[in-house]
Design an enzyme around this catalytic site. Structure first.
Site, PDB file in Angstrom:
ATOM      1  N   THR A 133       0.744  -0.972  -0.145  1.00 43.03           N
ATOM      2  CA  THR A 133      -0.166  -0.162   0.135  1.00 43.03           C
ATOM      3  C   THR A 133       0.937   0.946   0.084  1.00 43.03           C
ATOM      4  O   THR A 133       1.591   1.627   0.843  1.00 43.03           O
ATOM      5  CB  THR A 133      -1.142   0.451   1.497  1.00 43.03           C
ATOM      6  OG1 THR A 133      -1.844  -1.231   1.411  1.00 43.03           O
ATOM      7  CG2 THR A 133      -2.244   1.302   1.071  1.00 43.03           C
ATOM      8  N   LYS A 143      -7.385  -0.461  -2.852  1.00 43.12           N
ATOM      9  CA  LYS A 143      -7.407   0.262  -1.834  1.00 43.12           C
ATOM     10  C   LYS A 143      -7.965   1.942  -1.204  1.00 43.12           C
ATOM     11  O   LYS A 143      -8.315   2.248  -0.705  1.00 43.12           O
ATOM     12  CB  LYS A 143      -5.996   0.693  -0.768  1.00 43.12           C
ATOM     13  CG  LYS A 143      -5.244  -1.424  -1.034  1.00 43.12           C
ATOM     14  CD  LYS A 143      -3.414  -0.861  -1.133  1.00 43.12           C
ATOM     15  CE  LYS A 143      -2.924  -1.753  -2.113  1.00 43.12           C
ATOM     16  NZ  LYS A 143      -1.704  -2.752  -2.207  1.00 43.12           N
ATOM     17  N   GLY A 185      -9.077   5.931   1.774  1.00 45.09           N
ATOM     18  CA  GLY A 185      -7.827   4.987   0.688  1.00 45.09           C
ATOM     19  C   GLY A 185      -7.360   4.630   2.668  1.00 45.09           C
ATOM     20  O   GLY A 185      -7.135   5.334   3.502  1.00 45.09           O
ATOM     21  N   SER A 220       3.620   2.431   2.946  1.00 46.70           N
ATOM     22  CA  SER A 220       5.057   1.873   2.941  1.00 46.70           C
ATOM     23  C   SER A 220       5.594   2.624   1.716  1.00 46.70           C
ATOM     24  O   SER A 220       7.024   3.264   1.822  1.00 46.70           O
ATOM     25  CB  SER A 220       5.699   0.761   2.210  1.00 46.70           C
ATOM     26  OG  SER A 220       4.997   0.365   0.877  1.00 46.70           O
ATOM     27  N   ALA A 274       6.677   3.959  -6.527  1.00 48.35           N
ATOM     28  CA  ALA A 274       6.072   2.404  -6.940  1.00 48.35           C
ATOM     29  C   ALA A 274       7.664   2.446  -7.976  1.00 48.35           C
ATOM     30  O   ALA A 274       7.910   1.628  -7.504  1.00 48.35           O
ATOM     31  CB  ALA A 274       5.250   2.630  -8.491  1.00 48.35           C
ATOM     32  N   CYS A 298       9.898   2.156  -4.649  1.00 49.05           N
ATOM     33  CA  CYS A 298       9.318   1.158  -3.101  1.00 49.05           C
ATOM     34  C   CYS A 298       9.027  -0.067  -3.358  1.00 49.05           C
ATOM     35  O   CYS A 298       8.065  -0.325  -4.551  1.00 49.05           O
ATOM     36  CB  CYS A 298       8.318   2.069  -2.126  1.00 49.05           C
ATOM     37  SG  CYS A 298       7.055   0.647  -1.407  1.00 49.05           S
ATOM     38  N   THR A 349       5.470  -1.259  -3.755  1.00 50.58           N
ATOM     39  CA  THR A 349       4.486  -0.315  -3.920  1.00 50.58           C
ATOM     40  C   THR A 349       4.790  -0.432  -5.710  1.00 50.58           C
ATOM     41  O   THR A 349       5.798  -0.908  -6.819  1.00 50.58           O
ATOM     42  CB  THR A 349       4.334   0.829  -3.798  1.00 50.58           C
ATOM     43  OG1 THR A 349       4.352   1.360  -2.762  1.00 50.58           O
ATOM     44  CG2 THR A 349       3.332   2.074  -5.577  1.00 50.58           C
TER      45      THR A 349
END
Length: 234
Positions: free
Chosen positions: A51, A83, A95, A174, A205, A208, A211
């Site tokens: 997430t 989410k 969210g 995260s 993205a 991480c 993600t």
């Protein structure tokens, strides 16, 4: 030869045993027994990691973007989880990040409060936080929520915190810090709120590992009172 009581081997042995008898109070070991061996299950030490949720408010518009990845330890469980959800008949976007059961618990309580306080998101969130802080079973939930409507953006935590950002940007999960940093850097450009949110999430993205780029986007355009729509970018 005559030994005194203090010098006799029997006394020294008894004193030594008495000294050892105090060891359990400090180390947890018992005299003459082996220390217990803790056996870990195969899943112990692994955490649900997933997430990144980002909310950006700019020029009368607000959009919430969430990724779709769900990870367990070093395994990828699902790439397209949703989410980001719309509640209160399209007037509120949420969210969530954290344990699924805890997230759904917070979401259900929020929906209940919004039914009691329609159109009053801030008051509903504060009353919900006050309520669960007094509930000993739900006092500490491993979850965070981003909650927005056309006027206000809030972060709700499982510890009962309700926080409104100073700059209209919220990031949780995260990859939240990466997404927030990227969004703040893009706020001075001519990009609208939706483009800022998507570009910032793309950067998160890329940085991480928990993600991905399967984004779900929900938001309010300028002047709207209900959600403008949703899209999923793959």
């Amino acid at each position: 030869r005559v030994f005194s009581t203090v010098e006799s081997p029997g006394f020294r042995r008894m004193a030594f045993k008495r000294l050892l008898s105090r060891v359990p109070r400090v180390t947890g070991l018992s005299l003459g027994r082996r220390a217990p061996v803790r056996v870990f299950s195969t899943v112990e030490g692994k955490k649900w990691r997933a997430t990144t949720i980002l909310s950006v408010r700019k020029d009368g518009e607000v959009f919430v973007v969430g990724d779709g990845q769900v990870s367990f330890g070093d395994m990828l469980l699902k790439p397209n989880a949703k989410k980001v959800r719309v509640i209160d008949n399209g007037r509120v976007i949420t969210g969530f990040a954290g344990a699924t059961a805890d997230c759904l618990t917070l979401l259900e309580r929020l929906e209940t409060r919004l039914e009691q306080r329609p159109g009053q998101l801030m008051r509903a969130c504060v009353e919900m936080a006050k309520g669960w802080r007094t509930d000993k079973y739900l006092r500490h939930l491993s979850a965070m929520l981003v909650v927005v409507d056309k006027d206000v953006s809030l972060t709700l935590t499982g510890n009962g915190d309700v926080v409104e950002p100073h700059d209209g940007i919220i990031g949780i999960g995260s990859g939240g810090p990466y997404a927030v940093a990227a969004a703040r850097a893009l706020m001075d450009t001519d990009l609208p709120a939706k483009e800022v949110a998507i570009k910032a999430m793309t950067i998160a993205a890329d940085m991480c590992v928990y993600t991905n780029a399967n984004f779900v986007v929900e938001g309010f355009n300028k002047g709207d009172t209900v959600v403008a729509g949703s899209e999923q970018d793959e």
